[in-house]
Enzyme design. Sequence first.
Site, short mmCIF file in Angstrom:
data_model
loop_
_atom_site.label_atom_id
_atom_site.label_comp_id
_atom_site.label_asym_id
_atom_site.label_seq_id
_atom_site.Cartn_x
_atom_site.Cartn_y
_atom_site.Cartn_z
N TYR A 175 41.26 44.78 34.97
CA TYR A 175 40.55 43.52 35.79
C TYR A 175 42.05 43.60 36.91
CZ TYR A 175 44.77 41.42 33.57
OH TYR A 175 45.47 41.03 32.28
N HIS B 175 39.26 37.48 30.24
CA HIS B 175 38.62 37.49 31.31
C HIS B 175 37.67 38.53 31.95
CE1 HIS B 175 43.14 36.98 31.47
NE2 HIS B 175 43.07 36.44 33.12
N ARG C 10 54.93 38.48 37.87
CA ARG C 10 55.26 38.31 39.20
C ARG C 10 56.73 37.30 39.29
NH1 ARG C 10 49.56 37.76 39.47
NH2 ARG C 10 49.48 37.58 37.09
N ARG D 289 49.63 26.39 30.43
CA ARG D 289 49.03 27.56 29.90
C ARG D 289 50.27 28.59 29.48
NH1 ARG D 289 47.02 32.60 32.70
NH2 ARG D 289 47.13 30.98 34.77
#
Length: 391
Positions: free
Chosen positions: A89, A246, A385, A162
């Site tokens: 993904y 996903h 990140r 989340r």
Amino acid sequence: MKITDLELHAVGIPRHTGFVNKHVIVKIHTDEGLTGIGEMSDFSHLPLYSVDLHDLKQGLLSILLGQNPFDLMKINKELTDNFPETMYYYEKGSFIRNGIDNALHDLCAKYLDISVSDFLGGRVKEKIKVCYPIFRHRFSEEVESNLDVVRQKLEQGFDVFRLYVGKNLDADEEFLSRVKEEFGSRVRIKSYDFSHLLNWKDAHRAIKRLTKYDLGLEMIESPAPRNDFDGLYQLRLKTDYPISEHVWSFKQQQEMIKKDAIDIFNISPVFIGGLTSAKKAAYAAEVASKDVVLGTTQELSVGTAAMAHLGCSLTNINHTSDPTGPELYVGDVVKNRITYKDGYLYAPDRSVKGLGIELDESLLAKYQVPDLSWDNVTVHQLQDRTADTKS
């Protein structure tokens, strides 16, 4: 109308965490004088290879030049033939297809003088409930800073979050306990996102531990290694909470349907290759009687606008979605940033044609970077990140 030229602009924009994400802003020009814009979002992620923009532009021009932008299915097939699905993904070919397809939708809708959501079939809603991400705890010292994020975002109207989990369960549990103690029912944690870090048995043990702090939990996300469909199915049998994963290829979605492995498809244009493919994946989910949540890689306003148009045109989004990317960055490249209010993402005014977003050339120049090459980063930074504040 025919496509006459293509521009690709690499930009690097810092997040509030300190990590700089690189994106590519797309401009597709035509002989009618119209320009469509799109976004190849978040190249700053695994796998560790970069894309040469000059080569990419020449390759894309060989596909796009002279094409009618309305031939979406034909162009998307050619894009997929050249940038194929790989059952992963964060495959950057999907990012590339997404940016081009979104720009084509913007271009076609502008030509028809309608919004992208009307081009997609019309709206069933004007806003989408969204959540703000709380990044993964590696150390207990990070709990307090994440609580500060909840405090700040709650003041801004975000009441659903989340939580990325699975790296340090002690810290995860401490965070959840303190959220429940301090905020009570004012805050919901909509999902525990394992991001494929654990096998399904370890994830099952973690879920039993963390669900003691059920703060409105809607789903468990990615609680098995990538493409472990049997693992997802086994876990789904053993927990009362819906399992979400996903969608990053149609083959993978087919396997999840065939195995009855999940309850909720997490669909994002960037992972499946654009609005055309995302809409197909959402329809496949509807046929399979599965719900949909709108996912994200944390796009800028151009990419988020495309997602807002898509989300407001779908009938089977029944859970809190994820696109809050523009709120994570210190800047953007548009004149009119996407709108958030009271924890909702609002689609751009449908009276404004196309995506309803206008690039700001001065900001595009401000954040422009020469290429998509890598700086010195750690695996942790690439996964989540965030700034590498402690090794």
